[in-house]
Design a protein around this motif. Structure first.
Motif, short mmCIF file in Angstrom:
data_model
loop_
_atom_site.label_atom_id
_atom_site.label_comp_id
_atom_site.label_asym_id
_atom_site.label_seq_id
_atom_site.Cartn_x
_atom_site.Cartn_y
_atom_site.Cartn_z
N GLN A 6 -11.30 9.90 2.88
CA GLN A 6 -12.09 8.69 3.08
C GLN A 6 -11.53 7.84 4.22
O GLN A 6 -12.27 7.36 5.08
CB GLN A 6 -12.13 7.89 1.77
N GLU A 7 -10.23 7.65 4.24
CA GLU A 7 -9.60 6.86 5.30
C GLU A 7 -9.74 7.56 6.66
O GLU A 7 -9.97 6.90 7.68
CB GLU A 7 -8.12 6.64 4.97
N LEU A 8 -9.59 8.88 6.67
CA LEU A 8 -9.75 9.62 7.93
C LEU A 8 -11.15 9.42 8.51
O LEU A 8 -11.31 9.15 9.70
CB LEU A 8 -9.51 11.12 7.69
N LEU A 9 -12.15 9.56 7.65
CA LEU A 9 -13.53 9.46 8.12
C LEU A 9 -13.83 8.04 8.61
O LEU A 9 -14.56 7.86 9.59
CB LEU A 9 -14.49 9.85 7.00
N ALA A 10 -13.27 7.03 7.95
CA ALA A 10 -13.52 5.64 8.37
C ALA A 10 -12.96 5.38 9.76
O ALA A 10 -13.54 4.62 10.54
CB ALA A 10 -12.89 4.67 7.35
N GLY A 11 -11.83 6.01 10.09
CA GLY A 11 -11.27 5.83 11.42
C GLY A 11 -11.93 6.67 12.48
O GLY A 11 -11.88 6.33 13.67
N TRP A 12 -12.57 7.74 12.08
CA TRP A 12 -13.15 8.71 13.03
C TRP A 12 -14.61 8.44 13.35
O TRP A 12 -15.04 8.59 14.49
CB TRP A 12 -13.01 10.11 12.42
N ILE A 13 -15.38 7.99 12.38
CA ILE A 13 -16.83 7.97 12.51
C ILE A 13 -17.31 6.99 13.58
O ILE A 13 -18.32 7.23 14.24
CB ILE A 13 -17.48 7.67 11.14
N THR A 14 -16.59 5.91 13.79
CA THR A 14 -17.05 4.91 14.76
C THR A 14 -17.03 5.43 16.20
O THR A 14 -17.70 4.87 17.07
CB THR A 14 -16.18 3.64 14.68
N GLY A 15 -16.28 6.49 16.45
CA GLY A 15 -16.21 7.03 17.81
C GLY A 15 -17.22 8.12 18.09
O GLY A 15 -17.23 8.68 19.20
#
Length: 449
Positions: A6-15
């Protein structure tokens, strides 16, 4: 400390190019579903996540690959390292991994069901599951995978509950024998809010086709390179014959849509309400873009004529976002793509009945853009403006002639409505260009001359 998926996706998705909430902070990301399609190493997991930004929550689709070690060819789509089923694994965007995306072909061919996902093959078709995929990089809002030279799978990134209009339309038109849609082969769906919801659609890949926008720009460049006195019809790469054929194809698609789906009419009171909406958009646009103020009277006059109509206007299913980038010229004919409707609009609005003249107006505006957008920043823009007008007028006329000849006639009140639709589209374009491409602002402003 272990980072969660969940934390990985939150940091990745905005890019990601397809992320719709750029420029705004994420308040929360929730993993709604994780569906394992292939276990082991590599593993294929289908994820649906919800991203909350302020009061807006948007759901996204992410095919996840999981490997103990990611090869160099996939490092550009690496999301990060996390725990998965008791093992330390590297998560990445599996759309770029041909060894995993073959599972999608197999799933559609075998009509796989792994709850909550359902894979479907269009009846009467067969799927060659040996084809390997390659991601197309040009798209912004979706991700498309091309399998060999046979199929193109459009993976919708932003998910809205319900049947996607494109799946509904292309299956109906292909079933009726239309020559103007790419053959559908399969789709993937899930259930959201009690509704069957489209996640992906696979169609024939038009490997020998040319995009309408590219063809039109080639024609414009050829015209600009000719002597000023040479008529457009004598210049190399004249597009008018293709514009005529495109008009014919458009009328045929509209007739096919009218035959495949319900139709209706707009009564004069609704026409007046529609006109008021057009006026309000114009008023807001003038406030935001003062350069429009000196031209607004042209649109107001057109809207007044529309409000005075006392006849019904036929409505039906339409394309909804029609322009030269949505059509492909195959060796046989013009093919229409992307029946999703206007991006960002609610699904119900995109499936609603509308006038086919809205599509006509969209294509006419596209001819104007093709004629003029090369003039932005051009050192000879002033001297080439007449050539741009000539090209646009010639191809608009050819398109309308083809449309009329194929049964899509534009007469009397139709012309009044079409003019109003063109101008309200130009009002939208004025605001868009002022916000995003100020050097292009003269293109929509020219609609008011």
């Amino acid at each position: 400390m272990t980072t969660s998926l969940q934390e990985l996706l939150a940091g990745w998705i905005t890019g990601q190019r397809w992320f719709a909430g750029k420029g705004r902070a994420i308040d929360d990301l929730a993993v709604d579903t994780l569906t394992e399609l292939d276990p082991g190493d590599p593993a294929l997991v289908h994820a649906l996540v919800s991203v909350r930004q302020g009061e807006r929550s948007t759901q996204y689709q992410i095919p996840l690959g999981l490997r103990a070690q990611v090869p160099d060819r996939l490092k550009h789509v690496l999301i990060g390292s996390c725990d998965w089923q008791g093992r330390r694994m590297c998560a990445y965007d599996a759309a770029h991994d041909a060894s995993l995306t073959s599972r999608l072909l197999n799933g559609m061919d075998s009509e796989l069901r792994v709850r909550p996902l359902g894979f479907h093959r269009v009846p009467g078709t067969s799927i060659d599951t040996s084809q390997r995929s390659l991601v197309l990089t040009a798209e912004q809002s979706n991700t498309s995978l091309v399998y060999g030279d046979m199929y193109i799978l459009k993976l919708f990134r932003q998910i809205t509950p319900g049947l996607n209009p494109e799946l509904e339309v292309i299956t109906a038109l292909a079933g009726a024998g239309s020559a103007h849609v790419a053959r559908p082969y399969g789709w993937i769906e899930t259930e959201l809010d009690g509704e069957a919801t489209t996640l992906a659609i696979m169609q024939e890949y038009l490997s020998n086709a040319n995009e309408g926008w590219t063809m039109a720009l080639t024609s414009v460049r050829d015209l600009y390179a000719t002597a000023q006195g040479m008529p457009a019809e004598d210049a190399g790469g004249d597009f008018a014959a293709e514009a005529f054929r495109l008009g014919t194809a458009t009328a045929e698609v509209h007739a096919e849509l009218a035959g495949a789906f319900p139709t209706g009419v707009i009564e004069p009171p609704e026409i007046k309400r529609m006109t008021e909406r057009f006026r309000r958009r114009l008023e807001k646009a003038v406030v935001e873009v003062p350069a429009l103020a000196g031209h607004a009277h042209v649109a107001y006059e057109a809207f007044d004529r529309l409000a005075d109509l006392d006849q019904e206007i036929p409505v039906q299913r339409v394309h909804g976002d029609y322009h030269l980038g949505q059509v492909m010229r195959t060796p046989a004919d013009w093919v229409v793509l992307d029946f999703e409707g206007e991006p960002g609009q609610p699904l119900a609005d995109r499936r609603a009945l509308d006038s086919p003249l809205r599509d006509v107006a969209g294509m006419l505006r596209s001819f104007e853009y093709a004629a003029r957008h090369l003039l932005a920043g051009h050192p000879r823009a002033g001297s080439l403006e007449r050539r741009a007008q000539e090209w646009a007028a010639r191809n608009r006329a050819a398109f309308l002639a083809g449309y009329s000849e194929a049964g899509g006639g534009i007469r009397g009140h139709d012309a009044v409505f079409l003019r109003a639709l063109e101008l309200t589209k130009a009002v939208y374009e004025v605001v868009y260009e002022a916000r995003n491409r100020p050097s292009w602002l003269p293109i929509p402003l020219s609609a008011f001359s």
